[in-house]
Design an enzyme around this catalytic site. Sequence first.
Site, PDB file in Angstrom:
ATOM      1  N   GLU A  23     -20.889  -5.069 -28.181  1.00  0.00           N
ATOM      2  CA  GLU A  23     -19.917  -4.028 -27.422  1.00  0.00           C
ATOM      3  C   GLU A  23     -20.270  -2.564 -27.808  1.00  0.00           C
ATOM      4  O   GLU A  23     -19.465  -1.491 -27.863  1.00  0.00           O
ATOM      5  CB  GLU A  23     -18.645  -4.186 -27.928  1.00  0.00           C
ATOM      6  CG  GLU A  23     -17.994  -5.797 -27.783  1.00  0.00           C
ATOM      7  CD  GLU A  23     -16.428  -5.743 -27.936  1.00  0.00           C
ATOM      8  OE1 GLU A  23     -15.798  -5.068 -27.991  1.00  0.00           O
ATOM      9  OE2 GLU A  23     -16.062  -7.279 -28.194  1.00  0.00           O
ATOM     10  N   ASN A  25     -17.059 -12.537 -33.683  1.00  0.00           N
ATOM     11  CA  ASN A  25     -17.296 -11.298 -33.262  1.00  0.00           C
ATOM     12  C   ASN A  25     -16.039 -10.360 -33.979  1.00  0.00           C
ATOM     13  O   ASN A  25     -14.904 -10.390 -33.805  1.00  0.00           O
ATOM     14  CB  ASN A  25     -17.157 -11.205 -31.589  1.00  0.00           C
ATOM     15  CG  ASN A  25     -17.380  -9.837 -31.010  1.00  0.00           C
ATOM     16  OD1 ASN A  25     -18.635  -9.472 -31.424  1.00  0.00           O
ATOM     17  ND2 ASN A  25     -16.631  -9.280 -30.146  1.00  0.00           N
ATOM     18  N   HIS A  74     -18.572  -0.006 -31.952  1.00  0.00           N
ATOM     19  CA  HIS A  74     -17.990   1.096 -31.538  1.00  0.00           C
ATOM     20  C   HIS A  74     -17.998   2.009 -32.511  1.00  0.00           C
ATOM     21  O   HIS A  74     -17.321   2.130 -33.384  1.00  0.00           O
ATOM     22  CB  HIS A  74     -16.314   0.582 -31.091  1.00  0.00           C
ATOM     23  CG  HIS A  74     -16.385  -0.443 -29.968  1.00  0.00           C
ATOM     24  ND1 HIS A  74     -16.581  -0.186 -28.534  1.00  0.00           N
ATOM     25  CD2 HIS A  74     -16.000  -1.529 -30.395  1.00  0.00           C
ATOM     26  CE1 HIS A  74     -16.347  -1.475 -28.200  1.00  0.00           C
ATOM     27  NE2 HIS A  74     -15.851  -2.208 -28.959  1.00  0.00           N
ATOM     28  N   ASP A  91     -20.859   1.338 -27.799  1.00  0.00           N
ATOM     29  CA  ASP A  91     -20.523   2.578 -27.394  1.00  0.00           C
ATOM     30  C   ASP A  91     -20.679   3.585 -28.443  1.00  0.00           C
ATOM     31  O   ASP A  91     -20.234   3.109 -29.623  1.00  0.00           O
ATOM     32  CB  ASP A  91     -19.299   2.469 -26.303  1.00  0.00           C
ATOM     33  CG  ASP A  91     -18.199   2.035 -26.921  1.00  0.00           C
ATOM     34  OD1 ASP A  91     -17.869   1.929 -28.473  1.00  0.00           O
ATOM     35  OD2 ASP A  91     -17.243   1.787 -26.115  1.00  0.00           O
ATOM     36  N   GLU A 114     -12.097 -10.535 -33.944  1.00  0.00           N
ATOM     37  CA  GLU A 114     -11.268  -9.797 -34.640  1.00  0.00           C
ATOM     38  C   GLU A 114     -10.364 -10.385 -35.413  1.00  0.00           C
ATOM     39  O   GLU A 114      -9.033 -10.143 -35.491  1.00  0.00           O
ATOM     40  CB  GLU A 114     -10.782  -8.547 -33.771  1.00  0.00           C
ATOM     41  CG  GLU A 114     -11.677  -7.953 -32.827  1.00  0.00           C
ATOM     42  CD  GLU A 114     -11.104  -7.013 -31.813  1.00  0.00           C
ATOM     43  OE1 GLU A 114      -9.721  -6.718 -31.786  1.00  0.00           O
ATOM     44  OE2 GLU A 114     -11.890  -6.455 -31.194  1.00  0.00           O
TER      45      GLU A 114
HETATM   46  O1  G3I Z   1      -5.113  -5.081 -14.957  1.00  0.00           O
HETATM   47  C1  G3I Z   1      -4.156  -4.409 -15.273  1.00  0.00           C
HETATM   48  C2  G3I Z   1      -3.488  -3.433 -14.210  1.00  0.00           C
HETATM   49  O2  G3I Z   1      -3.020  -4.594 -13.388  1.00  0.00           O
HETATM   50  C3  G3I Z   1      -2.405  -2.622 -14.591  1.00  0.00           C
HETATM   51  O3  G3I Z   1      -2.261  -1.854 -13.562  1.00  0.00           O
HETATM   52  C4  G3I Z   1      -2.786  -1.850 -15.565  1.00  0.00           C
HETATM   53  C5  G3I Z   1      -1.844  -0.671 -16.291  1.00  0.00           C
HETATM   54  O4  G3I Z   1      -1.785  -0.694 -17.639  1.00  0.00           O
HETATM   55  O5  G3I Z   1      -3.482  -2.449 -16.656  1.00  0.00           O
HETATM   56  C6  G3I Z   1      -4.741  -3.299 -16.499  1.00  0.00           C
HETATM   57  O6  G3I Z   1      -5.110  -4.118 -17.548  1.00  0.00           O
HETATM   58  C7  G3I Z   1      -5.629  -3.397 -18.655  1.00  0.00           C
HETATM   59  C8  G3I Z   1      -7.061  -4.060 -18.662  1.00  0.00           C
HETATM   60  O7  G3I Z   1      -7.492  -3.499 -19.697  1.00  0.00           O
HETATM   61  C9  G3I Z   1      -7.972  -3.964 -17.427  1.00  0.00           C
HETATM   62  O8  G3I Z   1      -8.023  -2.677 -17.004  1.00  0.00           O
HETATM   63  C10 G3I Z   1      -4.921  -3.452 -19.865  1.00  0.00           C
HETATM   64  O9  G3I Z   1      -3.599  -2.644 -19.720  1.00  0.00           O
HETATM   65  C11 G3I Z   1      -5.651  -2.528 -20.865  1.00  0.00           C
HETATM   66  O10 G3I Z   1      -4.930  -3.068 -22.243  1.00  0.00           O
HETATM   67  C12 G3I Z   1      -6.995  -3.628 -20.899  1.00  0.00           C
HETATM   68  O11 G3I Z   1      -7.802  -2.819 -21.934  1.00  0.00           O
HETATM   69  C13 G3I Z   1      -8.697  -3.702 -22.358  1.00  0.00           C
HETATM   70  C14 G3I Z   1      -8.841  -3.835 -23.889  1.00  0.00           C
HETATM   71  O12 G3I Z   1     -10.059  -4.614 -24.298  1.00  0.00           O
HETATM   72  C15 G3I Z   1      -7.454  -4.653 -24.250  1.00  0.00           C
HETATM   73  O13 G3I Z   1      -7.191  -4.919 -25.566  1.00  0.00           O
HETATM   74  C16 G3I Z   1     -10.137  -3.044 -22.173  1.00  0.00           C
HETATM   75  O14 G3I Z   1     -10.335  -2.743 -20.807  1.00  0.00           O
HETATM   76  C17 G3I Z   1     -11.435  -3.651 -22.592  1.00  0.00           C
HETATM   77  O15 G3I Z   1     -12.403  -2.815 -22.551  1.00  0.00           O
HETATM   78  C18 G3I Z   1     -11.063  -3.938 -24.278  1.00  0.00           C
HETATM   79  O16 G3I Z   1     -12.302  -4.451 -24.748  1.00  0.00           O
HETATM   80  C19 G3I Z   1     -12.190  -4.610 -26.268  1.00  0.00           C
HETATM   81  C20 G3I Z   1     -12.773  -6.063 -26.456  1.00  0.00           C
HETATM   82  O17 G3I Z   1     -12.115  -6.948 -25.677  1.00  0.00           O
HETATM   83  C21 G3I Z   1     -12.781  -6.470 -27.998  1.00  0.00           C
HETATM   84  N1  G3I Z   1     -13.218  -5.447 -28.610  1.00  0.00           N
HETATM   85  C22 G3I Z   1     -12.613  -4.185 -28.494  1.00  0.00           C
HETATM   86  C23 G3I Z   1     -12.946  -3.664 -26.948  1.00  0.00           C
HETATM   87  C24 G3I Z   1     -12.456  -2.367 -26.726  1.00  0.00           C
HETATM   88  O18 G3I Z   1     -11.192  -2.178 -27.244  1.00  0.00           O
END
Ligand code: G3I
Length: 304
Positions: free
Chosen positions: A234, A169, A205, A236, A127
């Site tokens: 990715e 990516n 996405h 969806d 990105e």
């Molecule tokens: O692990 C912590 C947890 O301990 C805490 O309690 C909780 C409270 O917010 O947060 C948890 O972390 C979260 C993490 O996902 C695991 O669930 C983060 O806040 C959250 O921001 C994070 O989101 C991820 C996101 O990337 C971050 O940018 C998504 O799961 C993940 O699917 C998403 O994936 C991205 C790709 O890497 C890049 N392309 C876009 C895609 C979708 O956004």
Amino acid sequence: GTTLATSAAEKGRYFGTAVAANKLSDSTYVGILNREFNMVTPENEMKWDATEPSQGQFNYTSADRIVSHAQANGMRIRGHALAWHSQQPGWAQNLSGSALRSAMVNHVTQVATHYRGKIHSWDVVNEAFADGGSGARRDSNLQRTGNDWIEVAFRTARTADPGAKLCYNDYNTDGQNAKSNAVYAMVSDFKARGVPIDCVGFQSHFNSASPVPSDYQANLQRFANLGLDVQITELDIEGSGTAQATSYANVTKACLAVSRCTGISVWGIRDTDSWRASGTPLLFDGNGNKKAAYTATLDALNGG
Ligand code: G3I
């Protein structure tokens, strides 16, 4: 074939999914994972904040759980992501200039070396381009270290793991537009100058505001024509029923029509596993049942 993985394999492709380490104790989740998929992408566990929470202190515990599960079940691994403006640990967010550049190079070296020989493809840089019509790089602390940060990351990754395919990516690059044109120009330049790059990942996405573009296949093909692989990384698609199923089939058919489209990964297994807070963008419902989108994808893989 009767599963996504076997049907894709019959076409010389893989079929993957994002996996979260903390769901590997969910038997429904793992049952679908092991039955349907032969490629996994750690959804968050290989990112900078997860793997290097303090500078120079590496933690591979969660990522290694996914790698071990994949290896034990004959699945390959897409590494995600070595250098990205988002999900940086706080210490990196506070760095700039040569200190950040050095930290980024060290991070790429350490993580790619830890997983050397175990990764099918790495998202080396994720990105890095801006949305909208500018065609510019995205402003970030990494970008402000100098425009060459991307090629430095790729050269560093190649040295650390010469066997992994190295990918760029991004999202909103799925059709031909200013952003994908800018990525195309960068990749063309890298190929011309011998910067090591093997693949481009198209996140894909999609939702009603950003549907599957009509020139999706043509866009994949023009990148493939540069002499590298393309992957759907990715996937969806928001929606439900026949409309969603048709979109999944169209994406699948587009990949199959491009000989260098080597695989498709969805961004989660069940709708309830999706990063999208609400909605139903995936192939299995919250109970793990196959949706119409699943059947349409399988049928497309099988040439139906
Ligand atoms: O692990 C912590 C947890 O301990 C805490 O309690 C909780 C409270 O917010 O947060 C948890 O972390 C979260 C993490 O996902 C695991 O669930 C983060 O806040 C959250 O921001 C994070 O989101 C991820 C996101 O990337 C971050 O940018 C998504 O799961 C993940 O699917 C998403 O994936 C991205 C790709 O890497 C890049 N392309 C876009 C895609 C979708 O956004």
